[in-house]
Design a protein around this motif. Sequence first.
Motif, PDB file in Angstrom:
ATOM      1  N   ARG A  17       0.438  -1.353   0.508  1.00  0.00           N
ATOM      2  CA  ARG A  17      -0.407  -0.056  -0.321  1.00  0.00           C
ATOM      3  C   ARG A  17       1.332   1.143  -0.139  1.00  0.00           C
ATOM      4  N   ASP A  18       1.175   1.099   0.805  1.00  0.00           N
ATOM      5  CA  ASP A  18       2.817   2.325   0.692  1.00  0.00           C
ATOM      6  C   ASP A  18       3.919   2.590  -0.494  1.00  0.00           C
ATOM      7  N   LEU A  19       4.027   1.625  -0.810  1.00  0.00           N
ATOM      8  CA  LEU A  19       4.543   1.727  -2.125  1.00  0.00           C
ATOM      9  C   LEU A  19       3.455   2.358  -3.385  1.00  0.00           C
ATOM     10  N   LEU A  20       2.516   2.088  -3.115  1.00  0.00           N
ATOM     11  CA  LEU A  20       1.792   2.034  -4.198  1.00  0.00           C
ATOM     12  C   LEU A  20       1.692   3.823  -3.943  1.00  0.00           C
ATOM     13  N   THR A  21       1.144   4.175  -2.609  1.00  0.00           N
ATOM     14  CA  THR A  21       0.069   5.226  -2.686  1.00  0.00           C
ATOM     15  C   THR A  21       1.751   6.425  -2.994  1.00  0.00           C
ATOM     16  N   ARG A  22       2.913   6.124  -3.160  1.00  0.00           N
ATOM     17  CA  ARG A  22       4.134   6.567  -3.046  1.00  0.00           C
ATOM     18  C   ARG A  22       4.112   7.298  -4.867  1.00  0.00           C
ATOM     19  N   LEU A  23       3.919   5.694  -5.711  1.00  0.00           N
ATOM     20  CA  LEU A  23       4.297   5.348  -7.011  1.00  0.00           C
ATOM     21  C   LEU A  23       3.028   6.603  -7.681  1.00  0.00           C
ATOM     22  N   ALA A  67       2.076   9.596  -5.888  1.00  0.00           N
ATOM     23  CA  ALA A  67       2.577  11.070  -5.486  1.00  0.00           C
ATOM     24  C   ALA A  67       1.466  11.410  -5.003  1.00  0.00           C
ATOM     25  N   ALA A  68       0.902  10.482  -4.272  1.00  0.00           N
ATOM     26  CA  ALA A  68       0.183  10.711  -3.304  1.00  0.00           C
ATOM     27  C   ALA A  68       0.536  10.505  -1.525  1.00  0.00           C
ATOM     28  N   PRO A  69       0.715  11.957  -0.869  1.00  0.00           N
ATOM     29  CA  PRO A  69       0.642  12.127   0.367  1.00  0.00           C
ATOM     30  C   PRO A  69       0.268  10.498   0.924  1.00  0.00           C
ATOM     31  N   VAL A  70       1.093   9.938   2.163  1.00  0.00           N
ATOM     32  CA  VAL A  70       0.986   8.837   3.075  1.00  0.00           C
ATOM     33  C   VAL A  70       0.651   9.419   3.689  1.00  0.00           C
ATOM     34  N   ALA A  71      -0.183   8.845   4.983  1.00  0.00           N
ATOM     35  CA  ALA A  71      -0.424   8.903   6.078  1.00  0.00           C
ATOM     36  C   ALA A  71       0.036   9.458   6.812  1.00  0.00           C
ATOM     37  N   GLY A  72       0.367   9.831   7.501  1.00  0.00           N
ATOM     38  CA  GLY A  72       1.746   9.262   8.927  1.00  0.00           C
ATOM     39  C   GLY A  72       3.006   8.609   8.558  1.00  0.00           C
ATOM     40  N   THR A  73       3.729   9.864   7.890  1.00  0.00           N
ATOM     41  CA  THR A  73       5.183   9.693   6.780  1.00  0.00           C
ATOM     42  C   THR A  73       6.134   9.214   8.161  1.00  0.00           C
ATOM     43  N   ASP A  74       6.201   9.846   9.268  1.00  0.00           N
ATOM     44  CA  ASP A  74       6.823   8.791  10.914  1.00  0.00           C
ATOM     45  C   ASP A  74       7.245   7.592  10.979  1.00  0.00           C
ATOM     46  N   GLU A 134      -7.425   1.547  -5.813  1.00  0.00           N
ATOM     47  CA  GLU A 134      -7.336   2.658  -6.795  1.00  0.00           C
ATOM     48  C   GLU A 134      -5.893   3.349  -5.648  1.00  0.00           C
ATOM     49  N   TYR A 135      -5.204   3.721  -6.687  1.00  0.00           N
ATOM     50  CA  TYR A 135      -3.964   5.365  -6.248  1.00  0.00           C
ATOM     51  C   TYR A 135      -3.311   5.674  -7.464  1.00  0.00           C
ATOM     52  N   GLY A 136      -4.496   6.771  -7.585  1.00  0.00           N
ATOM     53  CA  GLY A 136      -4.445   7.815  -8.549  1.00  0.00           C
ATOM     54  C   GLY A 136      -4.329   6.993 -10.502  1.00  0.00           C
ATOM     55  N   PRO A 137      -3.123   7.066 -11.457  1.00  0.00           N
ATOM     56  CA  PRO A 137      -3.796   6.440 -11.963  1.00  0.00           C
ATOM     57  C   PRO A 137      -3.020   4.797 -11.971  1.00  0.00           C
ATOM     58  N   LEU A 138      -2.828   4.137 -10.668  1.00  0.00           N
ATOM     59  CA  LEU A 138      -2.151   2.700 -10.526  1.00  0.00           C
ATOM     60  C   LEU A 138      -4.186   2.253 -10.190  1.00  0.00           C
ATOM     61  N   ARG A 139      -3.998   1.599 -10.210  1.00  0.00           N
ATOM     62  CA  ARG A 139      -4.901   0.506  -9.868  1.00  0.00           C
ATOM     63  C   ARG A 139      -4.646  -0.582 -10.216  1.00  0.00           C
ATOM     64  N   LEU A 140      -4.864  -1.581  -7.914  1.00  0.00           N
ATOM     65  CA  LEU A 140      -4.128  -2.600  -8.055  1.00  0.00           C
ATOM     66  C   LEU A 140      -5.312  -3.727  -7.750  1.00  0.00           C
ATOM     67  N   TYR A 141      -4.943  -4.566  -9.001  1.00  0.00           N
ATOM     68  CA  TYR A 141      -6.494  -5.332  -9.468  1.00  0.00           C
ATOM     69  C   TYR A 141      -6.018  -6.931  -9.094  1.00  0.00           C
TER      70      TYR A 141
END
Length: 405
Positions: A142-148, A150-157, A346-353
């Motif tokens: 989830r974190d990798l696809l969110t970063r790919l 270009a969306a902010p990852v909740a709680g980046t600490d 869904e991750y912006g233009p990416l879709r995990l199917y």
Amino acid sequence: MRRRLSPYERVVWAAGERLPVNIAAVARVTGRTTAARVREAVAFARERHPLLGVRVADPGWWQARLTTVGTGDPPVRVVRATGNGGPGDWSRVVEEELQRPFDTSTGPLARFVLVDAGEAFDLVAVFHHLVADAVSAGVVVRDLLTRLAAAPVAGTDPVLAPPADQLVPGPRTRPADLLRTARALGGPVPVPRPRGGPLVFHPWTLDREETALLLKRCRSEGTTLQSALCAAFARAATPGRPARIAVAADLRRVLDPPPGEAVGLYAASFVISADGGDDLWTAAREARTDIHARLTPDALRPLVRVFRLTSAVPHRAIGALLRRGEERGPRFDVSVSNARLPIPEEYGPLRLYAVHGAAHTSLSGAPLVIVIGFGGRLFCSVTSTDGEASADLCRRATDLLLDGV
């Protein structure tokens, strides 16, 4: 980061010096990406989840520690897809990566493979079991696809991952825990399995309609998907006798405070006796009763707490003991793990199917089945060293389930 290995982690590390202990997750994604963007996302994930970038330092009797000092980011290998979007390319990658051991002295204990097909890609994440479990793999995907995207990852600490041993509440370790753990883990199965062949990874999927019907039938029968899986695989694996089924347990349910989204080892397993019987759903309800009894805090805590009794044993002796136990034969007929990944599609233009899991944690030849619920479907896989026999087993078990609904 620098901390001493906990007793539980120390046993898993020792096992990995003599036995396979790799797990993997395959994220199948529509949309475009590049190797550079994947490497940047992996570097981000490593900062957020420190165990992705550790090695084992000072590997002495007492001093073994996990440290991020002297390790780089997890490597990313790129493979160009040659098929038509089927499992050929990424299945071969999974087989290769599961059999390639990690060097724990240099680290890192995670790596990634990008299978690039242009308008789509598969991302294979591979972990030493010391630093991740199934839930952890889902968090990393989830974190990798969110970063790919270009969306902010909740709680980046950084999300620190204390060892499970440190979070186990209740009384101190007792000698009786050894007996309870030995019973939970089981002994060699009555009939030896063929061993020593090449590792085979076989994925398959239940579509939305099949998944919905199966889950509806489980609810109407007063049982669970995990219990139905155990009953179906018991009947398919050992007709005429009860089967020993290894069941994965998420320890997060008993840890205090809960580790939340920490990426680390928060899983254990136990063995139940499951009888396929003449009626699948009667067998599933019996399996449900047994599994629920094993998932109580009093039953789960000893599976972690007992390893405190091994603190005086050198890790090489632990590894040798585990290897000898493996050579006696498998402790189970089949391992069945079931997890639901509550992560977005869904991750912006990416879709995990699609998401498939895989594991190589045994040389015994016993099949390791992983079933992941995601997006209203069940994504299944089996790994084994017994050739096509495990794929045939999975076809029979799946037919039993679908015939039952």
